[in-house]
Design an enzyme around this catalytic site. Structure first.
Site, PDB file in Angstrom:
ATOM      1  N   HIS A 109       0.884  -1.172   0.000  1.00  0.00           N
ATOM      2  CA  HIS A 109       0.000   0.000   0.000  1.00  0.00           C
ATOM      3  C   HIS A 109       0.918   1.218   0.000  1.00  0.00           C
ATOM      4  CE1 HIS A 109      -3.255   2.730   1.584  1.00  0.00           C
ATOM      5  NE2 HIS A 109      -2.219   3.313   2.147  1.00  0.00           N
ATOM      6  N   ASP A 154     -11.026  -4.531  -2.309  1.00  0.00           N
ATOM      7  CA  ASP A 154     -10.918  -3.751  -1.062  1.00  0.00           C
ATOM      8  C   ASP A 154     -12.188  -3.869  -0.222  1.00  0.00           C
ATOM      9  OD1 ASP A 154      -8.341  -2.924  -1.407  1.00  0.00           O
ATOM     10  OD2 ASP A 154      -8.775  -0.786  -1.589  1.00  0.00           O
TER      11      ASP A 154
END
Lengths: 296, 371
Positions: free
Chosen positions: B151, B277
């Protein structure tokens, strides 16, 4: 459907002008009756405020309303009661209007969606502070009569300022030009998309301004390193005595208060002949009276 | 287990460039045959899927799973293989095949890695606390031959930001996140990777600038892959108008131009996978006002429909949700070929809905599923 005052973005010119006309009657003492007698106006301040709360309180009392003051200290908000729980509970007491301030942008609109009485936004996060925008514009309107050809410089921490946004929308709607100025860390170019001019050159902003509005500097912005030091801020962006002497002859100076004297504005300017700061405060009550009448 | 014939659907298997009307025969949990419509299979249950798409079971590379309900959402969205985010608390469940990514970090330290190597080590929805830590994590993962999912975010640029920088954030008075919070971190991550080697996967890219760096890295021959989410393909920051908490996702929604460039990158194959997600915060935390609302999106059930609504072509949409993600981490999934596991999704493109989901030949979602 109750009328609310949530934001000045999109508010029609005729509505603004009718609020001004009514506020003018309050200023001149021509309103003799007390239209809200027997009604309750609830002040819900989730953020500390003395000035705005007192102004609304005075306005409501002047209209004959009873004022219910609800602040975070000693309330259940600190116990995790949500915004909506609180708003619904206070609304159940039957007020004619809720005057609400909250640290979250969008809080006033959220409250308005949940209650059947009127909601007046007394500041929601970094979004809007419409009663302040209206009273600032009203103060200029009283002086000028018309905004045609007028240019107003709003200087300081525009990014985090709900006052700046509300002023922009009201002043643009009324026909003025608005320029935002301050350090680029606090005045992003994006504001051009809302109809403001943006400059990072304070002389460019002030030299042909008909009114200069200095925003209160939030000192915590220092910690975010939005500018180097307070002294530097004062030198570069502050309305110093020297800068004030170079303003247009008739130009006036405003500040939403409370003033950081010697930081964003020199005391001599804040207290000087150009200053409308105290007039803003007294007009604030009249404009808020007109607002409470408008929504009730 | 009786055999099943999916009769005369539009069978799309992007990995073999197959897109034609066929019968799919499933026997003993596996794809037994692909035939011209009319296949006869003794004792088989025949399901008429004319007009529907028959797809490889979808594969998701990043979802947060806490309850059986999350798996049910996955099945409803046609997912048959999931790679759970390290933050998932779900232990057991019925439904898709479950893999688990292991955490890359624990605070400012390297996280322990299970002895049986996971498909990936992931930093989930948060960045490394420093470039030094990220570099060591990549080195360590390389020694284990485990890919890392990163990320990319520079929190010093994120600040208190909640929405991509732009006119919407400025108008609403919502703290903004500059694109550089991601782009700078992508650049850093890629230069560490060029230095260290191994296998790198960049999670949920949202900005045009990140794609530029990704393109350059791929061109230079680095073994890097990347995904985007359905919502970043579908929505710009303007979704936040009216303080809609649907726009409260992490990473934040971006400008229209970014959305356009992500769509283009999926279409051309620069982006290898679409990852959902999926994350459902507790209801009490998923409430307005915007700034106090926990980020997340109930994304699994609508992923394919969302991607198609974003204008991605059917073949690329299916590829990026099946064979694409499977090949990123070498998962044995995402194909419709004879002998492959009977993981199949039947999609009604007109309704934008998954009609049937089969895992290893078992109907787990749709009319007539096993109780």
């Amino acid at each position: 459907m109750p009328r609310h005052l949530i934001s000045l973005e999109g508010m029609p010119r005729s509505t603004i002008e009718s609020i001004f006309s009514r506020a003018a009657l309050h200023v001149s003492g021509e309103v003799r009756n007390r239209p809200l007698i027997g009604q309750v106006v609830a002040n819900l301040f989730f953020e500390p405020s003395t000035r705005t709360r007192s102004s609304f309180e005075t306005a409501a009392a002047g209209l004959g309303a009873h004022v219910l003051n609800w602040t975070v200290a000693g309330s259940s908000a600190s116990k995790g009661e949500t915004l909506l729980d609180t708003v619904k509970n206070i609304a159940s007491l039957g007020p004619i209007a809720l005057v609400i301030r909250h640290s979250s942008s969008g809080a006033a609109a959220l409250a308005a969606s949940a209650v059947s009485c009127a909601v007046v936004n007394a500041g929601d996060g970094q979004h809007e502070h419409p009663s302040q925008g209206l009273l600032d514009a009203f103060t200029l309107w009283r002086r000028w009569g018309s905004f045609e050809g007028k240019r107003i410089a709003i200087i300081g921490d525009v990014l985090h300022s709900r006052v700046a946004r509300s002023n922009l929308f009201a002043l643009k709607t009324l026909g003025a030009r608005v320029v935002f100025c301050g350090p680029p860390t606090l005045v992003p170019r994006w504001f051009e998309g809302l109809g403001a001019e943006v400059t990072w050159n304070v002389d460019e902003a002030t030299l042909d301004a008909d009114a200069v509005m200095m925003l209160r500097l939030q000192r915590e912005r220092m910690a975010e390193a939005a500018f180097p030091t307070e002294a530097e801020y004062h030198r570069r962006w502050g309305l110093t005595v020297e800068r004030a002497t170079r303003l247009k002859k008739e130009a006036v100076v405003l500040h939403p208060g409370p003033v950081n004297r010697g930081l964003e504005i020199d005391p001599e300017v804040a207290d000087g002949p150009r200053s409308l700061i105290l007039e803003q405060v007294s007009n604030g009550v009249a404009v808020r009276q007109a607002i409470l009448e408008h929504v009730s | 287990m009786s055999a099943i014939v999916l009769r005369a659907g539009r069978v799309i298997d992007p990995a073999s460039q197959l897109d034609e009307t066929l019968d799919v025969v499933v026997r003993d949990g596996r794809v037994a045959a692909l035939e011209k419509p009319g296949a006869i299979e003794a004792g088989a249950r025949v399901i008429d899927v004319r007009g529907l798409w028959v797809l490889p079971g979808l594969v998701d590379l990043r979802c947060v799973l806490h309850e059986q309900q999350d798996l049910d959402r996955a099945l409803a969205g046609g997912f048959t293989t999931l790679l759970a985010d390290p933050s998932s608390s779900l232990k057991e469940g019925r439904g898709p095949k479950l893999y688990r990514a292991s955490a890359l970090f624990r605070g400012s330290e390297l996280a322990e890695v299970p002895l049986k190597a996971p498909p990936a080590l992931s930093s989930g929805f948060g960045p490394a606390t420093s470039a030094g830590l990220l570099r060591r994590a990549m080195q360590y993962a390389r020694s284990l031959s485990v890919p890392v999912m990163v990320h990319a975010e520079d929190v010093s640029l994120t600040g208190r930001g909640l929405l991509g920088e732009g006119l919407t954030a400025v108008r609403l008075g919502i703290p903004a996140v500059p694109a550089s919070a991601e782009v700078a971190a992508v650049a850093t991550t890629l230069s560490l990777f060029a230095d260290v080697g191994g296998r790198l996967h960049l999670s949920h890219l949202t900005c045009q600038g990140s794609l530029t760096h990704l393109r350059e890295a791929k061109r230079a021959g680095l073994h890097v892959t990347a995904d985007v989410t359905p919502h970043h393909l579908l929505h710009s920051d303007e979704l936040a108008d009216g303080y809609s908490i649907a726009a409260r996702v992490w990473p934040p929604l971006r400008q229209k131009a970014d959305v356009e460039s992500l769509r283009h990158a999926v279409e051309e194959g620069l982006i290898d996978a679409i990852a959902t997600d999926h994350l459902r915060p507790p209801a009490a935390e998923r409430e307005p006002p915007f700034d106090l609302c926990a980020p997340g999106r109930d994304a699994l059930a609508t992923a394919l429909a969302d991607v198609l609504r974003a204008g991605i072509s059917p073949t690329r949409a299916v590829a990026a949700l099946s064979s694409g993600p499977a090949s990123v981490f070498g998962l044995n999934a995402g194909r419709i070929v004879v002998g492959a596991s009977g993981d199949l999704t039947v999609f009604d493109a007109k309704a934008g809905q998954v009609r049937y989901t089969f895992v290893a030949g078992q109907l787990l979602h749709g009319e007539g599923k096993a109780a």
